[in-house]
Design an enzyme around this catalytic site. Sequence first.
Site, PDB file in Angstrom:
ATOM      1  N   ARG A  70      54.151  44.307  46.795  1.00 12.04           N
ATOM      2  CA  ARG A  70      52.679  44.302  46.739  1.00 12.04           C
ATOM      3  C   ARG A  70      52.092  43.772  48.050  1.00 12.04           C
ATOM      4  O   ARG A  70      51.109  44.299  48.571  1.00 12.04           O
ATOM      5  CB  ARG A  70      52.196  43.441  45.567  1.00 12.04           C
ATOM      6  CG  ARG A  70      52.586  44.005  44.216  1.00 12.04           C
ATOM      7  CD  ARG A  70      52.062  43.155  43.088  1.00 12.04           C
ATOM      8  NE  ARG A  70      50.610  43.114  43.050  1.00 12.04           N
ATOM      9  CZ  ARG A  70      49.889  42.175  42.416  1.00 12.04           C
ATOM     10  NH1 ARG A  70      50.507  41.209  41.771  1.00 12.04           N
ATOM     11  NH2 ARG A  70      48.582  42.203  42.426  1.00 12.04           N
ATOM     12  N   ASN A 101      40.667  39.412  43.026  1.00 16.42           N
ATOM     13  CA  ASN A 101      41.727  40.121  43.741  1.00 16.42           C
ATOM     14  C   ASN A 101      42.539  39.167  44.596  1.00 16.42           C
ATOM     15  O   ASN A 101      42.005  38.223  45.171  1.00 16.42           O
ATOM     16  CB  ASN A 101      41.125  41.224  44.619  1.00 16.42           C
ATOM     17  CG  ASN A 101      40.405  42.256  43.774  1.00 16.42           C
ATOM     18  OD1 ASN A 101      40.644  42.334  42.564  1.00 16.42           O
ATOM     19  ND2 ASN A 101      39.548  43.031  44.391  1.00 16.42           N
ATOM     20  N   HIS A 118      42.023  34.043  41.566  1.00 15.70           N
ATOM     21  CA  HIS A 118      43.411  34.232  41.134  1.00 15.70           C
ATOM     22  C   HIS A 118      44.404  34.047  42.284  1.00 15.70           C
ATOM     23  O   HIS A 118      45.505  34.586  42.248  1.00 15.70           O
ATOM     24  CB  HIS A 118      43.577  35.616  40.488  1.00 15.70           C
ATOM     25  CG  HIS A 118      42.835  35.751  39.187  1.00 15.70           C
ATOM     26  ND1 HIS A 118      42.613  36.952  38.554  1.00 15.70           N
ATOM     27  CD2 HIS A 118      42.266  34.802  38.392  1.00 15.70           C
ATOM     28  CE1 HIS A 118      41.933  36.743  37.422  1.00 15.70           C
ATOM     29  NE2 HIS A 118      41.704  35.452  37.321  1.00 15.70           N
ATOM     30  N   CYS A 129      57.173  21.133  44.541  1.00 16.18           N
ATOM     31  CA  CYS A 129      56.326  20.088  45.148  1.00 16.18           C
ATOM     32  C   CYS A 129      54.990  20.632  45.649  1.00 16.18           C
ATOM     33  O   CYS A 129      54.173  19.876  46.171  1.00 16.18           O
ATOM     34  CB  CYS A 129      57.073  19.372  46.268  1.00 16.18           C
ATOM     35  SG  CYS A 129      57.274  20.327  47.773  1.00 16.18           S
ATOM     36  N   CYS A 155      61.631  20.014  49.767  1.00 15.08           N
ATOM     37  CA  CYS A 155      62.373  19.570  48.584  1.00 15.08           C
ATOM     38  C   CYS A 155      63.438  20.556  48.128  1.00 15.08           C
ATOM     39  O   CYS A 155      64.150  20.283  47.160  1.00 15.08           O
ATOM     40  CB  CYS A 155      61.404  19.282  47.441  1.00 15.08           C
ATOM     41  SG  CYS A 155      60.783  20.775  46.659  1.00 15.08           S
ATOM     42  N   PRO A 219      32.742  52.815  37.382  1.00 13.63           N
ATOM     43  CA  PRO A 219      32.602  54.180  36.853  1.00 13.63           C
ATOM     44  C   PRO A 219      32.781  54.244  35.331  1.00 13.63           C
ATOM     45  O   PRO A 219      32.356  55.210  34.702  1.00 13.63           O
ATOM     46  CB  PRO A 219      33.698  54.978  37.568  1.00 13.63           C
ATOM     47  CG  PRO A 219      34.586  53.989  38.229  1.00 13.63           C
ATOM     48  CD  PRO A 219      33.858  52.687  38.331  1.00 13.63           C
TER      49      PRO A 219
HETATM   50  N1  APR Z   1      35.083  51.350  41.892  1.00 12.84           N
HETATM   51  C1  APR Z   1      34.666  50.469  40.943  1.00 12.84           C
HETATM   52  N2  APR Z   1      35.375  50.185  39.843  1.00 12.84           N
HETATM   53  C2  APR Z   1      36.547  50.823  39.673  1.00 12.84           C
HETATM   54  C3  APR Z   1      37.046  51.759  40.607  1.00 12.84           C
HETATM   55  C4  APR Z   1      36.256  52.012  41.752  1.00 12.84           C
HETATM   56  N3  APR Z   1      36.648  52.867  42.683  1.00 12.84           N
HETATM   57  N4  APR Z   1      38.235  52.217  40.153  1.00 12.84           N
HETATM   58  C5  APR Z   1      38.482  51.580  39.002  1.00 12.84           C
HETATM   59  N5  APR Z   1      37.474  50.753  38.699  1.00 12.84           N
HETATM   60  C6  APR Z   1      37.342  49.856  37.567  1.00 12.84           C
HETATM   61  C7  APR Z   1      38.012  50.301  36.301  1.00 12.84           C
HETATM   62  O1  APR Z   1      37.146  51.144  35.553  1.00 12.84           O
HETATM   63  C8  APR Z   1      38.290  48.978  35.597  1.00 12.84           C
HETATM   64  O2  APR Z   1      37.192  48.612  34.798  1.00 12.84           O
HETATM   65  O3  APR Z   1      38.001  48.668  37.925  1.00 12.84           O
HETATM   66  C9  APR Z   1      38.413  47.984  36.750  1.00 12.84           C
HETATM   67  C10 APR Z   1      39.817  47.460  37.004  1.00 12.84           C
HETATM   68  O4  APR Z   1      40.230  46.712  35.902  1.00 12.84           O
HETATM   69  P1  APR Z   1      41.591  45.854  35.919  1.00 12.84           P
HETATM   70  O5  APR Z   1      42.713  46.701  36.435  1.00 12.84           O
HETATM   71  O6  APR Z   1      41.704  45.269  34.556  1.00 12.84           O
HETATM   72  O7  APR Z   1      41.336  44.770  37.023  1.00 12.84           O
HETATM   73  P2  APR Z   1      40.640  43.353  36.941  1.00 12.84           P
HETATM   74  O8  APR Z   1      39.464  43.355  36.012  1.00 12.84           O
HETATM   75  O9  APR Z   1      40.429  42.900  38.335  1.00 12.84           O
HETATM   76  O10 APR Z   1      41.789  42.489  36.288  1.00 12.84           O
HETATM   77  C11 APR Z   1      41.579  41.118  36.215  1.00 12.84           C
HETATM   78  O11 APR Z   1      43.787  40.688  35.607  1.00 12.84           O
HETATM   79  O12 APR Z   1      45.959  40.435  35.535  1.00 12.84           O
HETATM   80  C12 APR Z   1      44.897  40.072  36.107  1.00 12.84           C
HETATM   81  O13 APR Z   1      45.015  38.721  37.960  1.00 12.84           O
HETATM   82  C13 APR Z   1      44.850  40.063  37.594  1.00 12.84           C
HETATM   83  O14 APR Z   1      42.885  39.768  38.843  1.00 12.84           O
HETATM   84  C14 APR Z   1      43.473  40.566  37.864  1.00 12.84           C
HETATM   85  C15 APR Z   1      42.807  40.374  36.515  1.00 12.84           C
END
Ligand code: APR
Length: 254
Positions: A70, A101, A118, A129, A155, A219
């Site tokens: 990643r 993010n 996060h 540690c 450590c 979206p």
């Molecule tokens: N523009 C805007 N939104 C978008 C786009 C885009 N181009 N593409 C996808 N999405 C939206 C999706 O519709 C969805 O609602 O982004 C969202 C992504 O959702 P997740 O994958 O659940 O991501 P997130 O909400 O950031 O997850 C939260 O979960 O596991 C944890 O730590 C991880 O920070 C992450 C957290």
Amino acid sequence: MLVPDSLLEVAVAARRVVVVTGAGMSAESGVPTFRDAQTGLWERYAAEDLATPETWERDPAFVWAWYLSRFGAVAHVEPNAGHRAVARWADLAQVEVVTQNVDDLHERAGNHDVVHLHGSLTSFRCERCETAYAGEVVVPERQVERVDPPTCGHCGGLVRPGVVWFGELLPLEAWERAVVLVETADLVLVVGTSGLVHPAAGLPVLARGAGAFVVEVNPLETDVSDVAHQVWRETAARALPALVAAVESRGGRP
Ligand code: APR
């Protein structure tokens, strides 16, 4: 693109803006969202199963290899037009970014003091540690299933990713700052998050409760949609540049 009138009015007048972002913010840079199917060696696993203290405990080399992949993937992508628009907006007005993010795309677009709820893919620390690890992190050229994590120079503990895993507490300072920011904002834009992961998912609720105008940019419908005063069914890289250009053409706020 047409920017919703009511949003534009609030955006032009707002003294304090907070942009709360999730994985959708980086999707158009080519970073898969958290709940997207994974590819390559990890396609059989859900991210929710890999990003846990239990999986790390059981098989640190496996989790470390996933994070290296990643980390390597994010190093090869660029901020998109949405990230750049948020950075531009911060030049025009008081705009803060709170993100779930773990990438550094907001910073690379030019935002400073981004609140990372996060943690970050580019920071590492000792699991024992907690000392920050400043040594080299080498990303294998090809995906491999296991890589032994480095060890701590102090450590001898294992070095772990500086991210928050499921079941772990958020960094307190980042969380407290995020709460203050959304509770003192006039406008909170919630961009690209499914609103499923708490406590971050509570920020739009706190913002609305404290009087901010809350807008969702996504979206798809999400758990945030009902909390928002306004939903804008657009992607981050399309909506944000249009909004910031419109604010700028109206003179914005110095
Ligand atoms: N523009 C805007 N939104 C978008 C786009 C885009 N181009 N593409 C996808 N999405 C939206 C999706 O519709 C969805 O609602 O982004 C969202 C992504 O959702 P997740 O994958 O659940 O991501 P997130 O909400 O950031 O997850 C939260 O979960 O596991 C944890 O730590 C991880 O920070 C992450 C957290």
